[in-house]
Design an enzyme around this catalytic site. Structure first.
Site, PDB file in Angstrom:
ATOM      1  N   GLU A  22       9.245  99.080 -23.617  1.00  0.00           N
ATOM      2  CA  GLU A  22       9.823  98.189 -22.616  1.00  0.00           C
ATOM      3  C   GLU A  22      11.158  97.639 -23.128  1.00  0.00           C
ATOM      4  O   GLU A  22      11.264  97.210 -24.277  1.00  0.00           O
ATOM      5  CB  GLU A  22       8.877  97.022 -22.304  1.00  0.00           C
ATOM      6  CG  GLU A  22       7.609  97.463 -21.593  1.00  0.00           C
ATOM      7  CD  GLU A  22       6.912  96.309 -20.882  1.00  0.00           C
ATOM      8  OE1 GLU A  22       7.508  95.224 -20.736  1.00  0.00           O
ATOM      9  OE2 GLU A  22       5.768  96.518 -20.451  1.00  0.00           O
ATOM     10  N   HIS A  82      13.309  93.161 -17.524  1.00  0.00           N
ATOM     11  CA  HIS A  82      12.531  94.017 -18.414  1.00  0.00           C
ATOM     12  C   HIS A  82      12.122  95.262 -17.654  1.00  0.00           C
ATOM     13  O   HIS A  82      12.230  95.316 -16.421  1.00  0.00           O
ATOM     14  CB  HIS A  82      11.323  93.288 -19.019  1.00  0.00           C
ATOM     15  CG  HIS A  82      10.178  93.020 -18.098  1.00  0.00           C
ATOM     16  ND1 HIS A  82      10.184  92.012 -17.164  1.00  0.00           N
ATOM     17  CD2 HIS A  82       8.965  93.614 -17.977  1.00  0.00           C
ATOM     18  CE1 HIS A  82       9.030  91.991 -16.518  1.00  0.00           C
ATOM     19  NE2 HIS A  82       8.272  92.976 -16.981  1.00  0.00           N
ATOM     20  N   HIS A  84       9.335  98.494 -16.829  1.00  0.00           N
ATOM     21  CA  HIS A  84       7.932  98.906 -16.783  1.00  0.00           C
ATOM     22  C   HIS A  84       7.901 100.430 -16.937  1.00  0.00           C
ATOM     23  O   HIS A  84       8.032 101.149 -15.950  1.00  0.00           O
ATOM     24  CB  HIS A  84       7.286  98.489 -15.456  1.00  0.00           C
ATOM     25  CG  HIS A  84       6.879  97.064 -15.377  1.00  0.00           C
ATOM     26  ND1 HIS A  84       6.300  96.495 -14.254  1.00  0.00           N
ATOM     27  CD2 HIS A  84       6.949  96.074 -16.301  1.00  0.00           C
ATOM     28  CE1 HIS A  84       6.034  95.214 -14.493  1.00  0.00           C
ATOM     29  NE2 HIS A  84       6.430  94.929 -15.723  1.00  0.00           N
ATOM     30  N   ASP A  95       2.927  89.252 -16.608  1.00  0.00           N
ATOM     31  CA  ASP A  95       4.226  88.646 -16.278  1.00  0.00           C
ATOM     32  C   ASP A  95       4.030  87.232 -15.723  1.00  0.00           C
ATOM     33  O   ASP A  95       4.776  86.310 -16.055  1.00  0.00           O
ATOM     34  CB  ASP A  95       4.976  89.498 -15.253  1.00  0.00           C
ATOM     35  CG  ASP A  95       5.502  90.803 -15.836  1.00  0.00           C
ATOM     36  OD1 ASP A  95       5.777  90.830 -17.052  1.00  0.00           O
ATOM     37  OD2 ASP A  95       5.640  91.781 -15.079  1.00  0.00           O
TER      38      ASP A  95
END
Lengths: 146, 104
Positions: A22, A82, A84, A95
């Site tokens: 990630e 970020h 995935h 999250d």
């Protein structure tokens, strides 16, 4: 959030480079009545010691440094991004559980086999119970100054 | 009762919390320790309390307080004393991750 094509490209590119882990980083800009304006992104190290394919963490020390640098440029940290890897671009239970203050924009980019896909933006509900989808408006002219 | 030795310690407020401080990015607070400074901050702006502290009255896990360039966790936590020319900053830590279901 309002931003520029190059900003979204930079987020996609970082997600691709970090794959299969990630990626994560800061969104710099300004909080305005029209929503969060994102003028720049600052990639940062995913500080998780393990399971970086499924989890990310940004240390307070990295936030503090980025915040000081942003302030010198006249910007604020207005959110985070970020990726995935091989998962959809929607907030996970993790999250939500790990979310910080409402008001920030949380951008998520899906990366499928190193290829960046959908990019979405979210805001945390004031009572922290859920994320609400936030429209991404692409603007060509910079109409917010530091 | 302990009296505040120093006044006007500036606290930097992160952007999303400025809606609770009338748009101010720096608030000057009174207090001789970090704890006293934070108490004065939420006394001045009560709506900040729910965002900084949990139901038990301790700082939320993602809320970090920096004294100049040092995390107070590595000093004397909220008992850390303040000196003239010190600055405080509210610093969130951020984490998250993928949903349980992948593309398959």
């Amino acid at each position: 959030m309002r931003t520029h094509d190059e900003i979204l490209d930079a987020i996609r590119s970082h997600g691709s480079k970090a794959y299969p882990e990630e990626s994560c980083g800061f969104l710099l800009g300004r909080m305005t009545e029209a929503g969060n304006y994102v003028a720049a992104v600052v990639p940062v190290k995913n500080s998780r010691k393990s399971n970086r394919e499924r989890r990310f963490r940004i240390e307070a020390e990295d936030f503090h440094r980025a915040d000081q640098a942003a302030r010198k440029q006249g910007w604020d940290i207005v959110g985070f991004y970020h990726s995935h890897p091989d998962h959809p671009a929607r907030p996970s239970a993790t999250d939500l559980a790990e979310a910080t203050f409402p008001g920030y924009t949380y951008v998520i980019v899906s990366v499928l086999k190193r290829r960046p896909g959908q990019i979405t933006a979210w805001s945390l509900w004031p009572d922290r119970s859920r994320f609400e989808s936030e429209p991404i408006e692409i603007i060509s002219e910079i109409n917010v100054t530091p | 009762m302990k009296t505040s030795q120093y006044t006007n310690t500036p606290i930097h407020i992160p952007a999303p919390l400025r809606s609770y401080t009338g748009g101010q990015s720096i608030i000057n607070v009174n207090g001789g320790s970090v704890e006293e400074a934070l108490n004065d901050l939420v006394h001045q702006f009560p709506a900040l309390k729910q965002h900084l502290f949990n139901e038990e009255g301790t700082l939320r896990t993602f809320v970090n307080i920096y004294l100049n360039d040092d995390d107070i966790r590595y000093l004397r936590q909220t008992s850390t004393e303040l000196s003239e020319d010190d600055e405080l900053t509210i610093v969130p830590s951020i984490a998250g991750g993928c949903p349980a279901v992948s593309f398959g």
